[in-house]
Design a protein around this motif. Structure first.
Motif, PDB file in Angstrom:
ATOM      1  N   GLY A 188       0.812  -1.222   0.000  1.00  0.00           N
ATOM      2  CA  GLY A 188       0.000   0.000   0.000  1.00  0.00           C
ATOM      3  C   GLY A 188       0.842   1.267   0.000  1.00  0.00           C
ATOM      4  O   GLY A 188       2.064   1.238  -0.181  1.00  0.00           O
ATOM      5  N   THR A 189       0.165   2.391   0.214  1.00  0.00           N
ATOM      6  CA  THR A 189       0.811   3.688   0.008  1.00  0.00           C
ATOM      7  C   THR A 189       1.899   4.011   1.039  1.00  0.00           C
ATOM      8  O   THR A 189       2.772   4.817   0.756  1.00  0.00           O
ATOM      9  N   THR A 190       1.840   3.396   2.201  1.00  0.00           N
ATOM     10  CA  THR A 190       2.897   3.661   3.186  1.00  0.00           C
ATOM     11  C   THR A 190       4.220   3.061   2.731  1.00  0.00           C
ATOM     12  O   THR A 190       5.283   3.657   2.935  1.00  0.00           O
ATOM     13  N   GLN A 191       4.140   1.849   2.148  1.00  0.00           N
ATOM     14  CA  GLN A 191       5.381   1.153   1.811  1.00  0.00           C
ATOM     15  C   GLN A 191       5.812   1.356   0.363  1.00  0.00           C
ATOM     16  O   GLN A 191       6.970   1.152   0.025  1.00  0.00           O
ATOM     17  N   ASP A 192       4.900   1.740  -0.493  1.00  0.00           N
ATOM     18  CA  ASP A 192       5.202   1.846  -1.918  1.00  0.00           C
ATOM     19  C   ASP A 192       5.719   3.251  -2.215  1.00  0.00           C
ATOM     20  O   ASP A 192       4.971   4.230  -2.155  1.00  0.00           O
ATOM     21  N   GLU A 193       7.000   3.335  -2.567  1.00  0.00           N
ATOM     22  CA  GLU A 193       7.644   4.634  -2.749  1.00  0.00           C
ATOM     23  C   GLU A 193       7.007   5.477  -3.851  1.00  0.00           C
ATOM     24  O   GLU A 193       7.162   6.705  -3.877  1.00  0.00           O
ATOM     25  N   GLY A 196      -6.976   3.904   0.231  1.00  0.00           N
ATOM     26  CA  GLY A 196      -8.199   3.671  -0.532  1.00  0.00           C
ATOM     27  C   GLY A 196      -8.002   3.858  -2.037  1.00  0.00           C
ATOM     28  O   GLY A 196      -8.949   3.722  -2.802  1.00  0.00           O
ATOM     29  N   ALA A 197      -6.772   4.153  -2.460  1.00  0.00           N
ATOM     30  CA  ALA A 197      -6.536   4.378  -3.894  1.00  0.00           C
ATOM     31  C   ALA A 197      -6.644   3.068  -4.673  1.00  0.00           C
ATOM     32  O   ALA A 197      -5.922   2.124  -4.378  1.00  0.00           O
ATOM     33  N   PRO A 198      -7.512   3.005  -5.685  1.00  0.00           N
ATOM     34  CA  PRO A 198      -7.560   1.784  -6.501  1.00  0.00           C
ATOM     35  C   PRO A 198      -6.207   1.410  -7.118  1.00  0.00           C
ATOM     36  O   PRO A 198      -5.933   0.236  -7.322  1.00  0.00           O
ATOM     37  N   SER A 199      -5.351   2.402  -7.391  1.00  0.00           N
ATOM     38  CA  SER A 199      -4.060   2.090  -8.036  1.00  0.00           C
ATOM     39  C   SER A 199      -3.124   1.316  -7.120  1.00  0.00           C
ATOM     40  O   SER A 199      -2.085   0.837  -7.557  1.00  0.00           O
ATOM     41  N   THR A 200      -3.459   1.192  -5.843  1.00  0.00           N
ATOM     42  CA  THR A 200      -2.619   0.417  -4.932  1.00  0.00           C
ATOM     43  C   THR A 200      -3.315  -0.886  -4.525  1.00  0.00           C
ATOM     44  O   THR A 200      -2.781  -1.675  -3.756  1.00  0.00           O
ATOM     45  N   HIS A 201      -4.510  -1.094  -5.048  1.00  0.00           N
ATOM     46  CA  HIS A 201      -5.295  -2.291  -4.706  1.00  0.00           C
ATOM     47  C   HIS A 201      -4.965  -3.396  -5.715  1.00  0.00           C
ATOM     48  O   HIS A 201      -4.919  -3.138  -6.918  1.00  0.00           O
ATOM     49  N   ARG A 202      -4.735  -4.586  -5.214  1.00  0.00           N
ATOM     50  CA  ARG A 202      -4.293  -5.669  -6.113  1.00  0.00           C
ATOM     51  C   ARG A 202      -5.239  -5.879  -7.282  1.00  0.00           C
ATOM     52  O   ARG A 202      -4.819  -6.280  -8.364  1.00  0.00           O
ATOM     53  N   SER A 203      -6.550  -5.664  -7.083  1.00  0.00           N
ATOM     54  CA  SER A 203      -7.533  -5.871  -8.153  1.00  0.00           C
ATOM     55  C   SER A 203      -8.046  -4.544  -8.700  1.00  0.00           C
ATOM     56  O   SER A 203      -9.101  -4.506  -9.339  1.00  0.00           O
TER      57      SER A 203
END
Ligand code: NAG
Ligand code: NAG
Ligand code: NAG
Ligand code: NAG
Ligand code: NAG
Ligand code: NAG
Length: 489
Positions: free
Chosen positions: A69-74, A171-178
């Motif tokens: 998710g957004t915390t870990q994804d640079e 909640g960003a769809p771009s970080t959601h696996r599906s």
């Protein structure tokens, strides 16, 4: 074992040998060990039972996040690798990830994904960062009417405005696996040959601006998110100038249905602000647009809205809406960056969260006036598809808003009712109808002049159909889970 190897070889010639990994079982919370701290339980006044329910849901939510998710994804950190530290106007590119590593995502085979961060504006016009993804089809849809169509290199583009996926960065769809909507929409569009341009909406994804200031997601603020869509088109055009057509169709569901309606309204109200993308707009398709959500779902939304209302109405105070328990729970879900079902457990279904008569102050109706689409001029054509059994967005409310908008402003607007269909299934039941509608827009087929309503006729009596899905996409990319994927070759 020999028999299995032969079967596999017959099914998939690529399998060079039959060295199988030891199969392991998988649970739905394999990527999270989350537990609530004592301080969080105390803050939320959570019973042990409620705390444990929240942990179960939260672990599942965390497991759905690609790359943690957004915390870990640079990617979502603007302080790392931003191309433009001092943007000055909306639609500028801040970051481009041309080839997203889709290994941790649940995407269908043979699609490709990019992500970008760009500038947009919030409700009061302040420049803010916003993220989004682009899903690329394997082969671009060829538009037959375009004799000089410049071939395979350009995909016709569809802007996809998602419905409620959360209220905080994760909640960003771009970080959601599906991509949150999976097969309902983005996969279906990409597989039909469209480039899917999908804004997360400001505040979802990136919640810290280039100067470090917090960016709240102005949930349901139709016009702000509509501008996130239009600015994303600009940004995608400048990042990938030759890959997409300059014309586009806008599609959205629920919250995103209202955003899409908002796009048509923003284009109609001031052509000059978006002159560069104005004429490319070929039409707007909305599923169950949220036309009256705030005042019909107060117990769900007031605790969430209370987190950022002061930025819009400076005199607002959370105690105008919430009891002390409500304020504490709103703080808790915000600290947790909770998604939909945690919010439902912690807030929406709990008595004693709202003060009596929260609408004795004007903020609710005033925000609803900012949020709700309809009864304004719009740029058509528009098609609204609505399940008649939708328990979330009332068919009566969308029909009323359609009728009054048509009555006041005329235009090209169709209301299509889908008997027996619920909130999401309205999209599934009608897929070939709306794919044709989108294709017709690119082909320049004229729309009937005026407003009209129609009802989809089901092949069989509608109560014979399964009205809800009972399956979900689950990530099975680890070697020990290979046996979940019969189609892995
Ligand atoms: C979840 O999985 C991703 C890989 O998709 C990994 O980067 C991340 O660290 C994991 N998160 C947790 C909480 O284990
Ligand atoms: C912003 O999002 C991150 C997760 O990406 C979260 O840890 C942080 O608390 C959020 N900031 C605020 C002010 O909500
Ligand atoms: C065909 O090509 C011409 C010249 O490049 C261009 O102006 C025109 O818009 C194209 N027509 C279509 C339908 O794409
Ligand atoms: C604009 O909105 C932001 C964020 O909600 C807020 O912090 C800022 O004070 C507002 N500015 C004006 C001029 O209203
Ligand atoms: C919707 O409208 C119909 C017909 O006007 C009415 O019978 C029904 O009660 C309404 N439903 C709701 C939920 O308002
Ligand atoms: C879906 O079908 C089930 C079983 O037939 C029924 O109980 C339920 O009310 C239906 N839900 C909706 C939204 O129509």
């Amino acid at each position: 074992m020999k028999a299995i190897c032969i079967a596999l070889l017959a099914a998939a010639a690529q399998l060079a040998n039959c060295q199988l990994n030891a199969p392991a079982s998988q649970d739905t919370a394999w990527n999270s060990t989350f537990t609530l701290s004592a301080a969080q339980k105390q803050l939320g006044q959570l019973s042990d039972e409620l705390a444990s329910q929240i942990e179960t849901v939260y672990r599942w939510d965390q497991t759905q996040l690609a790359n943690g998710g957004t915390t870990q994804d640079e990617f979502y950190n603007l302080l790392v690798g931003s191309m433009n530290a001092h943007p000055t106007k909306p639609g500028e590119i801040l970051k481009v990830e041309d080839i997203t590593d889709i290994t941790p995502f649940n995407l269908p085979a043979e699609v490709s994904m990019s992500r970008i961060i760009y500038t947009s504006v919030n409700l009061n016009g302040t420049l803010v960062p916003a993220s989004g993804y682009i899903l690329w089809p394997y082969a671009a849809k060829q538009i037959r009417s375009r004799l000089n169509w410049s071939t395979t290199a350009q995909a016709p583009s569809v802007v996809w405005n998602h419905g409620t996926s959360g209220w905080f960065a994760d909640g960003a769809p771009s970080t959601h696996r599906s991509l949150f909507y999976g097969d309902h929409m983005p996969f279906a569009l990409a597989q039909a040959g469209y480039a899917v341009i999908a804004p997360d909406y400001a505040g979802l994804g990136v919640n810290a601006s280039w100067d470090g200031t917090f960016v709240p997601h102005q949930y349901l603020a139709r016009e702000a998110s509509a501008k996130d869509s239009l600015n994303m088109i600009r940004a995608v055009r400048s990042a990938f100038p030759c890959r997409i057509t300059s014309d586009y169709v806008v599609v959205g569901h629920s919250q995103g249905g209202a955003v899409s309606w908002g796009v048509s309204e923003v284009l109609a109200q001031d052509r000059s602000e978006f002159l560069d993308v104005y004429s490319g707009h070929l039409g707007t398709l909305m599923f169950a647009p949220a036309v009256d959500s705030i005042l019909t779902h107060e117990s769900l939304f007031y605790p969430l809205l209370s987190r950022f209302m002061k930025g819009i109405f400076p005199t607002f105070n959370p105690s105008d809406w919430l009891t002390p328990l409500g304020i504490a729970r709103a703080q808790l879900v915000s600290d947790l960056q909770a998604a939909q079902f945690v919010v439902e457990y912690a807030v929406a279904t709990v008595p004693g969260i709202l003060v009596d008569n929260p609408d004795s102050t004007y903020y609710g109706p005033a925000y609803a006036a900012l949020a709700d689409p309809g009864n304004r001029p719009y740029k058509g054509p528009m098609l609204l598809i609505q399940g008649s059994a939708d328990p979330v967005v009332s068919p009566n409310a969308t029909l009323d808003t359609f009728e009054s908008t048509c009555h006041k402003f005329g235009g090209n607007f169709e209301y299509m009712s889908v008997p027996g269909a619920g909130h999401f299934p309205g999209m599934d039941a009608t897929r070939h109808l709306w794919l044709s509608w989108i294709e017709d827009r690119f082909n320049g087929h004229p729309v009937q002049i005026g407003c009209q309503s129609s009802t989809v006729e089901s092949l069989l009596p509608f109560n014979r159909y399964k009205n809800l899905t009972s399956s979900f996409l689950d990530w099975s990319g680890a070697p020990q889970w290979y046996y979940h994927l019969p189609d892995r070759a």
